[in-house]
Write an enzyme that holds these catalytic residues in place. Structure first.
Site, PDB file in Angstrom:
ATOM      1  N   GLU A   1      13.322  13.169  15.532  1.00  0.00           N
ATOM      2  CA  GLU A   1      14.525  14.011  15.860  1.00  0.00           C
ATOM      3  C   GLU A   1      14.198  15.483  15.659  1.00  0.00           C
ATOM      4  O   GLU A   1      13.077  15.881  15.263  1.00  0.00           O
ATOM      5  CB  GLU A   1      15.425  13.630  14.660  1.00  0.00           C
ATOM      6  CG  GLU A   1      16.089  12.300  14.561  1.00  0.00           C
ATOM      7  CD  GLU A   1      17.012  11.988  13.365  1.00  0.00           C
ATOM      8  OE1 GLU A   1      17.368  10.892  13.245  1.00  0.00           O
ATOM      9  OE2 GLU A   1      17.102  12.967  12.442  1.00  0.00           O
TER      10      GLU A   1
ATOM     11  N   LYS B   1      14.129  19.111  14.693  1.00  0.00           N
ATOM     12  CA  LYS B   1      14.496  19.855  13.436  1.00  0.00           C
ATOM     13  C   LYS B   1      15.154  21.175  13.888  1.00  0.00           C
ATOM     14  O   LYS B   1      14.507  21.939  14.428  1.00  0.00           O
ATOM     15  CB  LYS B   1      13.362  19.886  12.658  1.00  0.00           C
ATOM     16  CG  LYS B   1      13.435  20.491  11.376  1.00  0.00           C
ATOM     17  CD  LYS B   1      12.142  20.492  10.457  1.00  0.00           C
ATOM     18  CE  LYS B   1      12.538  21.074   8.925  1.00  0.00           C
ATOM     19  NZ  LYS B   1      13.282  22.101   8.840  1.00  0.00           N
TER      20      LYS B   1
ATOM     21  N   ARG C   1      21.659  22.940   6.122  1.00  0.00           N
ATOM     22  CA  ARG C   1      22.212  21.500   5.918  1.00  0.00           C
ATOM     23  C   ARG C   1      23.594  21.543   5.398  1.00  0.00           C
ATOM     24  O   ARG C   1      23.993  22.170   4.719  1.00  0.00           O
ATOM     25  CB  ARG C   1      21.087  21.233   4.509  1.00  0.00           C
ATOM     26  CG  ARG C   1      21.425  19.652   4.310  1.00  0.00           C
ATOM     27  CD  ARG C   1      20.363  18.860   5.177  1.00  0.00           C
ATOM     28  NE  ARG C   1      20.483  17.492   4.646  1.00  0.00           N
ATOM     29  CZ  ARG C   1      19.394  16.712   4.235  1.00  0.00           C
ATOM     30  NH1 ARG C   1      18.294  17.609   3.691  1.00  0.00           N
ATOM     31  NH2 ARG C   1      19.305  15.696   3.829  1.00  0.00           N
TER      32      ARG C   1
ATOM     33  N   ARG D   1      23.063  22.254   0.921  1.00  0.00           N
ATOM     34  CA  ARG D   1      22.010  21.650   0.390  1.00  0.00           C
ATOM     35  C   ARG D   1      21.949  21.697  -1.100  1.00  0.00           C
ATOM     36  O   ARG D   1      21.345  20.781  -1.864  1.00  0.00           O
ATOM     37  CB  ARG D   1      20.738  22.486   0.881  1.00  0.00           C
ATOM     38  CG  ARG D   1      19.247  21.789   0.546  1.00  0.00           C
ATOM     39  CD  ARG D   1      17.987  22.771   0.901  1.00  0.00           C
ATOM     40  NE  ARG D   1      16.828  22.280   1.146  1.00  0.00           N
ATOM     41  CZ  ARG D   1      16.374  22.148  -0.073  1.00  0.00           C
ATOM     42  NH1 ARG D   1      16.837  22.459  -1.221  1.00  0.00           N
ATOM     43  NH2 ARG D   1      15.210  21.569   0.007  1.00  0.00           N
TER      44      ARG D   1
ATOM     45  N   GLU E   1      23.226  18.996  10.003  1.00  0.00           N
ATOM     46  CA  GLU E   1      22.797  20.272  10.192  1.00  0.00           C
ATOM     47  C   GLU E   1      23.782  21.258  11.077  1.00  0.00           C
ATOM     48  O   GLU E   1      24.213  20.651  11.630  1.00  0.00           O
ATOM     49  CB  GLU E   1      21.366  20.441  10.631  1.00  0.00           C
ATOM     50  CG  GLU E   1      20.559  21.568  10.706  1.00  0.00           C
ATOM     51  CD  GLU E   1      19.723  22.110   9.364  1.00  0.00           C
ATOM     52  OE1 GLU E   1      19.922  21.118   8.449  1.00  0.00           O
ATOM     53  OE2 GLU E   1      19.199  22.913   9.272  1.00  0.00           O
TER      54      GLU E   1
ATOM     55  N   PHE F   1      22.927  13.467  11.303  1.00  0.00           N
ATOM     56  CA  PHE F   1      21.811  12.646  11.639  1.00  0.00           C
ATOM     57  C   PHE F   1      21.762  11.243  10.435  1.00  0.00           C
ATOM     58  O   PHE F   1      21.031  10.743  10.594  1.00  0.00           O
ATOM     59  CB  PHE F   1      20.457  13.285  11.511  1.00  0.00           C
ATOM     60  CG  PHE F   1      20.395  14.382  10.527  1.00  0.00           C
ATOM     61  CD1 PHE F   1      20.015  14.018   8.944  1.00  0.00           C
ATOM     62  CD2 PHE F   1      20.251  15.711  10.506  1.00  0.00           C
ATOM     63  CE1 PHE F   1      20.091  14.829   7.849  1.00  0.00           C
ATOM     64  CE2 PHE F   1      20.170  16.600   9.483  1.00  0.00           C
ATOM     65  CZ  PHE F   1      20.167  16.379   8.223  1.00  0.00           C
TER      66      PHE F   1
ATOM     67  N   LYS G   1       8.270  16.228   8.009  1.00  0.00           N
ATOM     68  CA  LYS G   1       8.710  17.625   9.025  1.00  0.00           C
ATOM     69  C   LYS G   1       7.304  17.984   9.731  1.00  0.00           C
ATOM     70  O   LYS G   1       6.310  17.972   8.672  1.00  0.00           O
ATOM     71  CB  LYS G   1       9.424  18.517   8.405  1.00  0.00           C
ATOM     72  CG  LYS G   1       8.686  19.061   7.240  1.00  0.00           C
ATOM     73  CD  LYS G   1       9.740  20.202   6.649  1.00  0.00           C
ATOM     74  CE  LYS G   1       8.873  20.691   5.213  1.00  0.00           C
ATOM     75  NZ  LYS G   1       9.771  21.624   4.430  1.00  0.00           N
TER      76      LYS G   1
HETATM   77  N1  LIG Z   1      17.164  15.739  12.239  1.00  0.00           N
HETATM   78  C1  LIG Z   1      16.923  16.423  10.832  1.00  0.00           C
HETATM   79  N2  LIG Z   1      16.888  15.459   9.997  1.00  0.00           N
HETATM   80  C2  LIG Z   1      16.910  16.009   8.596  1.00  0.00           C
HETATM   81  N3  LIG Z   1      16.766  17.239   8.425  1.00  0.00           N
HETATM   82  C3  LIG Z   1      16.850  18.061   9.165  1.00  0.00           C
HETATM   83  C4  LIG Z   1      16.911  17.737  10.606  1.00  0.00           C
HETATM   84  N4  LIG Z   1      17.103  18.663  11.398  1.00  0.00           N
HETATM   85  C5  LIG Z   1      17.127  20.227  10.555  1.00  0.00           C
HETATM   86  N5  LIG Z   1      16.785  19.730   9.303  1.00  0.00           N
HETATM   87  C6  LIG Z   1      16.705  20.412   8.084  1.00  0.00           C
HETATM   88  O1  LIG Z   1      15.154  20.262   7.406  1.00  0.00           O
HETATM   89  C7  LIG Z   1      15.347  20.102   6.162  1.00  0.00           C
HETATM   90  C8  LIG Z   1      14.503  19.281   5.739  1.00  0.00           C
HETATM   91  O2  LIG Z   1      13.055  19.940   5.240  1.00  0.00           O
HETATM   92  P1  LIG Z   1      13.162  19.935   3.765  1.00  0.00           P
HETATM   93  O3  LIG Z   1      13.661  19.040   2.974  1.00  0.00           O
HETATM   94  O4  LIG Z   1      11.635  20.275   3.701  1.00  0.00           O
HETATM   95  O5  LIG Z   1      13.989  21.213   3.188  1.00  0.00           O
HETATM   96  P2  LIG Z   1      13.638  22.507   3.582  1.00  0.00           P
HETATM   97  O6  LIG Z   1      12.548  22.891   2.443  1.00  0.00           O
HETATM   98  O7  LIG Z   1      14.934  23.468   3.393  1.00  0.00           O
HETATM   99  O8  LIG Z   1      13.335  22.874   4.799  1.00  0.00           O
HETATM  100  P3  LIG Z   1      12.616  24.123   5.457  1.00  0.00           P
HETATM  101  O9  LIG Z   1      12.304  24.834   4.588  1.00  0.00           O
HETATM  102  O10 LIG Z   1      11.410  23.168   6.258  1.00  0.00           O
HETATM  103  O11 LIG Z   1      13.538  24.501   6.545  1.00  0.00           O
HETATM  104  C9  LIG Z   1      16.766  19.734   6.002  1.00  0.00           C
HETATM  105  O12 LIG Z   1      17.238  20.070   4.528  1.00  0.00           O
HETATM  106  C10 LIG Z   1      17.601  20.105   6.939  1.00  0.00           C
HETATM  107  O13 LIG Z   1      18.328  21.131   6.633  1.00  0.00           O
END
Ligand SMILES: Nc1ncnc2c1ncn2[C@@H]1O[C@H](COP(=O)(O)OP(=O)(O)OP(=O)(O)O)[C@@H](O)[C@H]1O
Length: 525
Positions: free
Chosen positions: A226, A228, A233, A248, A277, A315, A393
């Site tokens: 998907e 990103k 969030r 989040r 998101e 999502f 990711k």
């Molecule tokens: N298709 C998707 N599915 C899930 N999460 C997604 C998607 N697109 C964007 N995101 C974002 O990516 C984040 C997932 O990465 P992670 O769990 O590492 O959190 P994060 O550390 O806040 O992310 P990052 O710092 O990489 O932006 C999710 O919290 C969400 O906000």
């Protein structure tokens, strides 16, 4: 425990030292289980104190926290404590009562009264106990990493299946309350930790990989890819006409995001919990930089001529009309999602087992201005609060979330500002933070000003050039690679590290691990 069945602080201190002294998860779980069993016995031995209080105090102290979130006791007050006592006599109940009293203090002469109360408490503590109390108050013992071990330990101490305790811990978002409930009420205590429409659930998190092929190796194939999106969030709950939107970190931002409320009300179900998101898009459909989305959701007012519109994408789905969907595999959850949410509200997705096709999908997402892709296993349940291999990711730029360990006073143009940051990654095995490098690159004047003030508030220790801070501040760092470096304890350091932004939505438990950094250094297994 003392002969009378009363839990002494010294027992918590001894267990805490034993935990720090072993790397083995099994040993850690055994140590905690031993202490928890004693704590439950001692609760009933003290009828004057509520049954669960001793257990709760012990569980929070082991997690490095106090039941009173703020005590008003500053760094300076802790520095010159009175002579330690020779013999351990402090009970955990007495310590808790002393902190409760400190937390309540206010008004005139508060500094002197605090000083006197701290002196009274510390005067009754042995040298080891004084050290422990100092660490507790300054937050230096705080160990989010113990949460996983705590679930193991509670399962051991009670005989309740680990899976059930883990599920409850995820839904509650913290180990301590679940531990207290099952230790005092048995398995029936778990009932209160189910999903409830309207109450936030810890979001599922992602691991990271540097290539699509590496990500597919983690999730297994076929997998779903998907886009990103680099927004914020959102978790949207609908109960009839009532909609609540969480971030989040489970802050309620409903009033700031009417677009989400409208989108969720338009769906054909009465009870819904969706994960997604929220992002600001330009008129041509390309994403605005993250700061634009961030500033819209950070301000209270969501209207006015300059308001940037936000677009929600979903999502995942956790609940619909009385049915909890968390436990279903992600393919089944996606079927529910696709039936309820129209395509233009869903994140673009490709199911494939072919790394080349995945790479093309990734390149297309990046060309359209997105951060990269999420690769998702088709077989996992919704793992609330977990950073498992179910979601991986892959980003265009390497970034890590690291802990600020300390900052150095600047030179030249930066004289008078706390500037060069010491950055640490989390060691999964020990729960400790290991230094990986320093940087002042990317720090704007505004950030320098902010961090100079903030770091002094949370200073734990200082020397001539460096202010060491409590482990609270998470910063997102971009870098070009990882190099071997004998100067740092992990034997490696980040190349060209630069600050992207402070992550106030993250806690030390969310910091990237040394194991992740090592796999970037050496490549995947
Ligand atoms: N298709 C998707 N599915 C899930 N999460 C997604 C998607 N697109 C964007 N995101 C974002 O990516 C984040 C997932 O990465 P992670 O769990 O590492 O959190 P994060 O550390 O806040 O992310 P990052 O710092 O990489 O932006 C999710 O919290 C969400 O906000």
């Amino acid at each position: 425990m003392s002969d009378t069945g009363i839990m002494l602080l010294s027992e918590v201190v001894t267990t805490s030292a034993a935990l720090a002294g072993t790397r083995s998860r099994l040993k850690k779980a055994e140590f905690i289980a031993g202490l928890l069993s004693k704590a439950t016995e001692s609760s009933s031995a003290q009828p004057a104190v509520t049954g669960s209080a001793v257990t709760e105090i012990v569980v929070t102290y082991l997690s490095g926290e106090l039941r009173q979130r703020r005590t008003g006791v500053g760094w300076r007050t802790l520095q010159d404590a009175p002579e330690p006592a020779a013999e351990a006599s402090l009970t955990v109940v007495a310590v808790d009562a002393a902190f409760a009293e400190l937390a309540e203090m206010s008004g005139t002469g508060v500094q002197a009264r605090r000083r006197a109360a701290v002196d009274a408490l510390f005067g009754r503590a042995t040298a080891d106990e004084q050290w422990f109390l100092r660490q507790l108050v300054s937050g230096e013992l705080r160990q989010g990493a113990l949460d996983g071990v705590m679930a193991d330990a509670v399962a051991r101490a009670t005989g309740i299946p680990l899976g059930k305790i883990r599920a409850a811990t995820m839904l509650r978002g913290a180990a301590a309350p679940v531990a207290v409930a099952v230790l005092t009420e048995g398995e029936a205590g778990l009932a209160q930790f189910g999903l409830e429409v309207g109450r936030g659930v810890q979001p599922m998190l992602a691991q990271s990989a540097t290539t699509i092929a590496e990500a597919l190796a983690k999730t297994g194939t076929p997998a779903a890819l998907e886009w990103k999106l680099d927004g914020i969030r959102i978790q949207a709950h609908r109960n009839g006409d009532h909609v609540v939107v969480y971030t989040r970190t489970l802050d309620d931002i409903t009033a700031r995001v009417p677009e989400v409320v409208t989108a969720v009300r338009a769906l054909d179900a009465r009870q819904i919990v969706l994960d997604g998101e929220l992002i600001a898009l330009r008129p041509d459909g390309r994403p605005e930089p993250f700061q634009v989305t961030g500033s819209r959701t950070a301000t209270r007012s969501a209207t006015g001529p300059d308001t940037v519109p936000l677009t929600p994408y979903f999502f995942d789905i956790l609940h619909q009309d009385g049915q909890d969907l968390l436990g279903l595999d992600s393919t089944a959850r996606h079927e529910w999602l696709a039936k309820l949410v129209p395509e233009e509200r869903r994140v673009p997705r490709l199911v494939t087992d072919d790394a080349a096709a995945g790479q093309e999908f990734f390149a297309d997402a990046v060309r359209r201005g997105h951060e990269g892709v999420m690769v998702k296993s088709l077989t996992v349940p919704y793992e609330a609060g977990r950073r498992g291999s179910g979601w991986v990711k892959v980003k265009q730029t390497h970034t890590l979330d690291l802990l600020v360990l300390a900052a150095e006073w600047g030179h030249g143009r930066r004289t008078g500002w706390l500037s060069n940051l010491h950055l640490g990654a989390r060691d999964e095995e020990t729960g400790e933070f290991v230094m990986l490098g320093k940087t002042f690159k990317g720090l704007t004047d505004e950030l320098l000003r902010w961090q100079t003030e903030r770091f002094q508030e949370i200073a734990a220790r200082r020397d001539d050039w460096v202010v060491y801070v409590r482990p609270e501040i998470v910063v997102e760092i971009a870098f070009d690679g990882v190099q071997t470096s004998p100067r740092y304890p992990a034997g490696m350091a980040l190349r060209f590290a630069r600050v992207l932004r402070y992550r106030e939505d993250k806690s030390p438990a969310d910091v990237d691990t040394i194991q992740t950094v090592r796999s970037i250094h050496l490549g995947p297994d």
